[in-house]
Design a protein around this motif. Structure first.
Motif, PDB file in Angstrom:
ATOM      1  N   LEU A 327       0.854  -1.170   0.000  1.00 37.01           N
ATOM      2  CA  LEU A 327       0.000   0.000   0.000  1.00 37.01           C
ATOM      3  C   LEU A 327       0.898   1.231   0.000  1.00 37.01           C
ATOM      4  O   LEU A 327       1.925   1.251   0.683  1.00 37.01           O
ATOM      5  N   TYR A 328       0.520   2.256  -0.750  1.00 28.78           N
ATOM      6  CA  TYR A 328       1.367   3.436  -0.810  1.00 28.78           C
ATOM      7  C   TYR A 328       0.526   4.696  -0.924  1.00 28.78           C
ATOM      8  O   TYR A 328      -0.636   4.678  -1.347  1.00 28.78           O
ATOM      9  N   GLY A 329       1.125   5.826  -0.542  1.00 30.64           N
ATOM     10  CA  GLY A 329       0.507   7.132  -0.692  1.00 30.64           C
ATOM     11  C   GLY A 329       1.593   8.174  -0.838  1.00 30.64           C
ATOM     12  O   GLY A 329       2.694   8.026  -0.285  1.00 30.64           O
ATOM     13  N   ASN A 330       1.324   9.223  -1.589  1.00 32.06           N
ATOM     14  CA  ASN A 330       2.303  10.296  -1.744  1.00 32.06           C
ATOM     15  C   ASN A 330       1.611  11.602  -2.066  1.00 32.06           C
ATOM     16  O   ASN A 330       0.456  11.634  -2.506  1.00 32.06           O
ATOM     17  N   GLN A 331       2.349  12.692  -1.839  1.00 33.64           N
ATOM     18  CA  GLN A 331       1.844  14.030  -2.123  1.00 33.64           C
ATOM     19  C   GLN A 331       2.981  14.890  -2.645  1.00 33.64           C
ATOM     20  O   GLN A 331       4.096  14.859  -2.120  1.00 33.64           O
ATOM     21  N   SER A 332       2.704  15.660  -3.691  1.00 36.17           N
ATOM     22  CA  SER A 332       3.649  16.614  -4.249  1.00 36.17           C
ATOM     23  C   SER A 332       3.008  17.988  -4.204  1.00 36.17           C
ATOM     24  O   SER A 332       2.005  18.224  -4.887  1.00 36.17           O
ATOM     25  N   ASP A 333       3.570  18.882  -3.396  1.00 44.50           N
ATOM     26  CA  ASP A 333       3.061  20.245  -3.287  1.00 44.50           C
ATOM     27  C   ASP A 333       4.112  21.164  -3.898  1.00 44.50           C
ATOM     28  O   ASP A 333       5.154  21.420  -3.300  1.00 44.50           O
ATOM     29  N   TYR A 334       3.836  21.641  -5.121  1.00 42.72           N
ATOM     30  CA  TYR A 334       4.814  22.456  -5.841  1.00 42.72           C
ATOM     31  C   TYR A 334       4.827  23.863  -5.250  1.00 42.72           C
ATOM     32  O   TYR A 334       3.806  24.561  -5.235  1.00 42.72           O
ATOM     33  N   ILE A 335       5.999  24.262  -4.741  1.00 44.43           N
ATOM     34  CA  ILE A 335       6.111  25.420  -3.862  1.00 44.43           C
ATOM     35  C   ILE A 335       5.731  26.725  -4.555  1.00 44.43           C
ATOM     36  O   ILE A 335       5.012  27.544  -3.987  1.00 44.43           O
ATOM     37  N   ASP A 336       6.177  26.955  -5.785  1.00 40.26           N
ATOM     38  CA  ASP A 336       5.866  28.208  -6.465  1.00 40.26           C
ATOM     39  C   ASP A 336       4.867  27.991  -7.599  1.00 40.26           C
ATOM     40  O   ASP A 336       4.923  28.636  -8.640  1.00 40.26           O
ATOM     41  N   ASP A 337       3.926  27.052  -7.382  1.00 39.10           N
ATOM     42  CA  ASP A 337       2.925  26.718  -8.385  1.00 39.10           C
ATOM     43  C   ASP A 337       1.649  26.312  -7.649  1.00 39.10           C
ATOM     44  O   ASP A 337       1.724  25.686  -6.583  1.00 39.10           O
ATOM     45  N   PRO A 338       0.466  26.639  -8.160  1.00 36.63           N
ATOM     46  CA  PRO A 338      -0.767  26.277  -7.437  1.00 36.63           C
ATOM     47  C   PRO A 338      -1.082  24.786  -7.454  1.00 36.63           C
ATOM     48  O   PRO A 338      -2.005  24.342  -6.774  1.00 36.63           O
ATOM     49  N   GLU A 339      -0.336  23.998  -8.208  1.00 37.81           N
ATOM     50  CA  GLU A 339      -0.636  22.577  -8.327  1.00 37.81           C
ATOM     51  C   GLU A 339      -0.192  21.788  -7.106  1.00 37.81           C
ATOM     52  O   GLU A 339       0.888  22.019  -6.546  1.00 37.81           O
ATOM     53  N   ARG A 340      -1.049  20.869  -6.674  1.00 40.41           N
ATOM     54  CA  ARG A 340      -0.712  19.873  -5.673  1.00 40.41           C
ATOM     55  C   ARG A 340      -1.288  18.550  -6.132  1.00 40.41           C
ATOM     56  O   ARG A 340      -2.468  18.461  -6.479  1.00 40.41           O
ATOM     57  N   GLU A 341      -0.450  17.519  -6.135  1.00 44.21           N
ATOM     58  CA  GLU A 341      -0.864  16.203  -6.594  1.00 44.21           C
ATOM     59  C   GLU A 341      -0.841  15.229  -5.423  1.00 44.21           C
ATOM     60  O   GLU A 341       0.136  15.166  -4.675  1.00 44.21           O
ATOM     61  N   ASP A 342      -1.922  14.486  -5.266  1.00 41.42           N
ATOM     62  CA  ASP A 342      -2.005  13.451  -4.242  1.00 41.42           C
ATOM     63  C   ASP A 342      -2.265  12.115  -4.925  1.00 41.42           C
ATOM     64  O   ASP A 342      -3.021  12.040  -5.904  1.00 41.42           O
ATOM     65  N   GLY A 343      -1.634  11.083  -4.417  1.00 42.06           N
ATOM     66  CA  GLY A 343      -1.811   9.761  -5.003  1.00 42.06           C
ATOM     67  C   GLY A 343      -1.757   8.671  -3.956  1.00 42.06           C
ATOM     68  O   GLY A 343      -1.194   8.844  -2.876  1.00 42.06           O
ATOM     69  N   GLY A 344      -2.365   7.569  -4.279  1.00 49.15           N
ATOM     70  CA  GLY A 344      -2.334   6.416  -3.397  1.00 49.15           C
ATOM     71  C   GLY A 344      -2.714   5.179  -4.184  1.00 49.15           C
ATOM     72  O   GLY A 344      -3.222   5.273  -5.308  1.00 49.15           O
ATOM     73  N   GLY A 345      -2.441   4.035  -3.609  1.00 54.05           N
ATOM     74  CA  GLY A 345      -2.788   2.832  -4.344  1.00 54.05           C
ATOM     75  C   GLY A 345      -2.343   1.566  -3.662  1.00 54.05           C
ATOM     76  O   GLY A 345      -1.878   1.559  -2.512  1.00 54.05           O
ATOM     77  N   MET A 346      -2.487   0.471  -4.407  1.00 56.19           N
ATOM     78  CA  MET A 346      -2.190  -0.861  -3.899  1.00 56.19           C
ATOM     79  C   MET A 346      -1.618  -1.712  -5.026  1.00 56.19           C
ATOM     80  O   MET A 346      -2.043  -1.609  -6.182  1.00 56.19           O
ATOM     81  N   ASN A 347      -0.634  -2.526  -4.699  1.00 55.45           N
ATOM     82  CA  ASN A 347      -0.090  -3.519  -5.617  1.00 55.45           C
ATOM     83  C   ASN A 347      -0.090  -4.878  -4.926  1.00 55.45           C
ATOM     84  O   ASN A 347       0.324  -4.991  -3.763  1.00 55.45           O
ATOM     85  N   LEU A 348      -0.576  -5.896  -5.624  1.00 60.18           N
ATOM     86  CA  LEU A 348      -0.628  -7.253  -5.071  1.00 60.18           C
ATOM     87  C   LEU A 348      -0.106  -8.230  -6.112  1.00 60.18           C
ATOM     88  O   LEU A 348      -0.438  -8.122  -7.295  1.00 60.18           O
ATOM     89  N   ARG A 349       0.690  -9.174  -5.653  1.00 57.86           N
ATOM     90  CA  ARG A 349       1.184 -10.240  -6.540  1.00 57.86           C
ATOM     91  C   ARG A 349       1.172 -11.558  -5.767  1.00 57.86           C
ATOM     92  O   ARG A 349       1.749 -11.658  -4.680  1.00 57.86           O
ATOM     93  N   TYR A 350       0.514 -12.558  -6.358  1.00 59.69           N
ATOM     94  CA  TYR A 350       0.474 -13.904  -5.776  1.00 59.69           C
ATOM     95  C   TYR A 350       1.004 -14.881  -6.804  1.00 59.69           C
ATOM     96  O   TYR A 350       0.557 -14.917  -7.953  1.00 59.69           O
ATOM     97  N   GLY A 351       1.991 -15.676  -6.397  1.00 57.81           N
ATOM     98  CA  GLY A 351       2.573 -16.670  -7.284  1.00 57.81           C
ATOM     99  C   GLY A 351       2.675 -18.016  -6.598  1.00 57.81           C
ATOM    100  O   GLY A 351       2.871 -18.103  -5.379  1.00 57.81           O
ATOM    101  N   ARG A 352       2.552 -19.099  -7.411  1.00 57.97           N
ATOM    102  CA  ARG A 352       2.680 -20.439  -6.841  1.00 57.97           C
ATOM    103  C   ARG A 352       3.027 -21.421  -7.944  1.00 57.97           C
ATOM    104  O   ARG A 352       2.683 -21.225  -9.122  1.00 57.97           O
ATOM    105  N   PRO A 353       3.722 -22.511  -7.586  1.00 67.08           N
ATOM    106  CA  PRO A 353       4.002 -23.550  -8.593  1.00 67.08           C
ATOM    107  C   PRO A 353       2.709 -24.195  -9.059  1.00 67.08           C
ATOM    108  O   PRO A 353       1.848 -24.538  -8.248  1.00 67.08           O
ATOM    109  N   ILE A 354       2.555 -24.337 -10.380  1.00 64.17           N
ATOM    110  CA  ILE A 354       1.353 -24.968 -10.920  1.00 64.17           C
ATOM    111  C   ILE A 354       1.682 -26.287 -11.625  1.00 64.17           C
ATOM    112  O   ILE A 354       0.781 -27.045 -11.981  1.00 64.17           O
ATOM    113  N   ALA A 355       2.952 -26.542 -11.858  1.00 67.78           N
ATOM    114  CA  ALA A 355       3.414 -27.797 -12.443  1.00 67.78           C
ATOM    115  C   ALA A 355       4.917 -27.869 -12.213  1.00 67.78           C
ATOM    116  O   ALA A 355       5.536 -26.923 -11.725  1.00 67.78           O
ATOM    117  N   GLU A 356       5.505 -28.996 -12.567  1.00 63.97           N
ATOM    118  CA  GLU A 356       6.944 -29.129 -12.406  1.00 63.97           C
ATOM    119  C   GLU A 356       7.655 -28.097 -13.286  1.00 63.97           C
ATOM    120  O   GLU A 356       7.421 -28.021 -14.490  1.00 63.97           O
TER     121      GLU A 356
END
Length: 429
Positions: A327-356
């Motif tokens: 799980l992650y989150g981040n924020q970018s507040d550009y100091i001399d610009d009115p833009e502010r970007e916020d982000g967040g999300g999730m990454n999942l990976r499941y792996g398993r042997p399915i054959a030899e």
């Protein structure tokens, strides 16, 4: 077998490779480890440009070679990992091009406790976070740094580290400013016990943009690290001041900054981690290399206040399966610009042997982005299913299929994409 990132070759690779060669030849090579792997893959997509309408399909084929090198420990040491290849688009949606991704880290002990460090990192980064992730919205970012470092062991419990460094950051796109950065730092550390260290550090950097703008950052931190049998904690907290000069105008900002890293073994088969940082910096720093889920918007102001945090669990099962959740989150507040970007999300990976000699996996991803200046929200969902077959000790085969969807308050930014990939890799040594 992970597909190499589409990063084009940069002219700064030449001096980096020369440094690597010198480091490698300046020491005995009996224990040096070298691995070479060649690969070929083809990826078909039904929406190559990630367009909201008039989707066009295309087939991208790549041939590449990967190299990993670790020198024999000695007076000079070096590690290198890189990919070099060529990409072809069958229907010409994007230009055919050579690409590369490289990391180099080396040092030499010039005298007792005096070292010279060299590092180079090449990655492809997004130019605008508002646009889709396609080759036309990417630029290669190369960061080269070098300089001396002196470690002074005052006594058994105290040591002082002094360092200066020159850093050059270059982008492939002409409308993105390159920079030269000059850094200096002094850090004192004290061992309170065998498992607890603490200290003070002072850092200064001056970044000069090729447009004439300058960014000065001064930071003072209290640092700490603590180890337990099942957990490690390290970090820093302090104050920072950033000043930007452009022409006859200047602007400054200050605030509390810090970073934290925590790793804990929950059970013999599972681990948990937490990483966080809050910084005053400029958009050409390497923060986006350290935190892979974070990205700068290269179209906004050059100075930015950043906050990023990620946490996750790695689990290993008795049947050979693995589960990774982040799980992650981040924020970018550009100091001399009115833009502010916020982000967040999730990454999942499941792996398993399915054959030899065959492993299957499922990957899921979700990103949520907001832009304060125009109250714009965007959501990206990803799903990927694949399998890898180890045909021999040196040859592996891969097949993947995936879907990606973007929903946005701006309808022209929305898209759906389905893709399928087949590839092989062969290890030469």
């Amino acid at each position: 077998m992970d597909r190499p990132q589409n990063v084009r070759v940069h002219r700064s690779i030449a001096p980096m490779m020369l440094v690597l060669a010198l480091a490698g030849t300046s020491m005995p090579s009996a224990q040096a480890q070298i691995e070479l792997t060649g690969g070929l893959d083809s990826r078909y997509t039904d929406n190559a440009s990630k367009a909201s309408r008039d989707e066009e399909s295309d087939l991208e084929s790549r041939v590449y070679i990967k190299a990993d090198y670790t020198s024999d420990p000695g007076r000079c040491n070096a590690t290198f990992s890189g990919t070099l290849g060529y990409s072809n688009w069958l229907d010409g949606t994007f230009d055919d091009e050579a690409y590369g991704e490289m990391d180099f880290l080396g040092d030499c002990e010039l005298a007792n406790q005096l070292y010279w460090d060299v590092a180079n990192t090449l990655r492809e980064v997004t130019q605008s976070s508002r646009s889709s992730d396609t080759p036309d919205n990417r630029t290669r970012k190369n960061v080269f740094s070098t300089g001396p470092r002196y470690n002074w062991r005052i006594n058994e419990t105290n040591w002082l580290t002094l360092s200066t460094r020159y850093e050059n950051t270059e982008f492939s796109e002409g409308d993105t400013s390159d920079t030269e950065r000059y850094l200096g730092s002094a850090a004192w550390n004290h061992a309170f016990s065998k498992t607890f260290n603490g200290g003070l550090s002072a850092n200064y950097s001056r970044t000069e943009y090729d447009t004439g703008a300058e960014v000065d950052v001064k930071t003072v931190n209290v640092t700490f690290s603590r180890n337990w049998p099942t957990m490690d904690v390290s970090g820093a907290i302090g104050v920072s001041e950033i000043e930007t000069k452009a022409g006859n105008s200047s602007q400054s900002s200050d605030g509390v900054v810090g970073e934290l890293t925590l790793q804990r073994a929950l059970t013999p088969s599972s681990d948990w981690y937490l990483r966080a940082a809050h910084q005053l910096t400029d958009r050409t720093s390497n923060l986006d290399f350290v935190f892979e889920n974070f990205q700068f918007s290269l179209e906004d102001s050059i100075t930015v206040e950043t906050t990023t945090v990620s946490t996750g669990v790695d689990k290993r099962f008795s049947n050979g399966a693995t589960l990774n959740v982040e799980l992650y989150g981040n924020q970018s507040d550009y100091i001399d610009d009115p833009e502010r970007e916020d982000g967040g999300g999730m990454n999942l990976r499941y792996g398993r042997p399915i054959a030899e000699r065959t492993t299957g996996y499922l990957g899921l991803g979700y990103d949520y982005l907001t832009y304060a200046s125009d109250e714009l929200d965007e959501r990206i969902t990803r799903i990927e299913v694949g399998a890898e077959h180890q045909a021999s000790s040196d040859l592996s085969l891969t097949a993947k299929v995936g879907h990606q969807n973007k929903v946005s308050d701006a309808p022209t930014s929305e898209y759906d994409e389905n893709w399928v990939l087949f590839g092989l890799e062969y290890r030469f040594r």
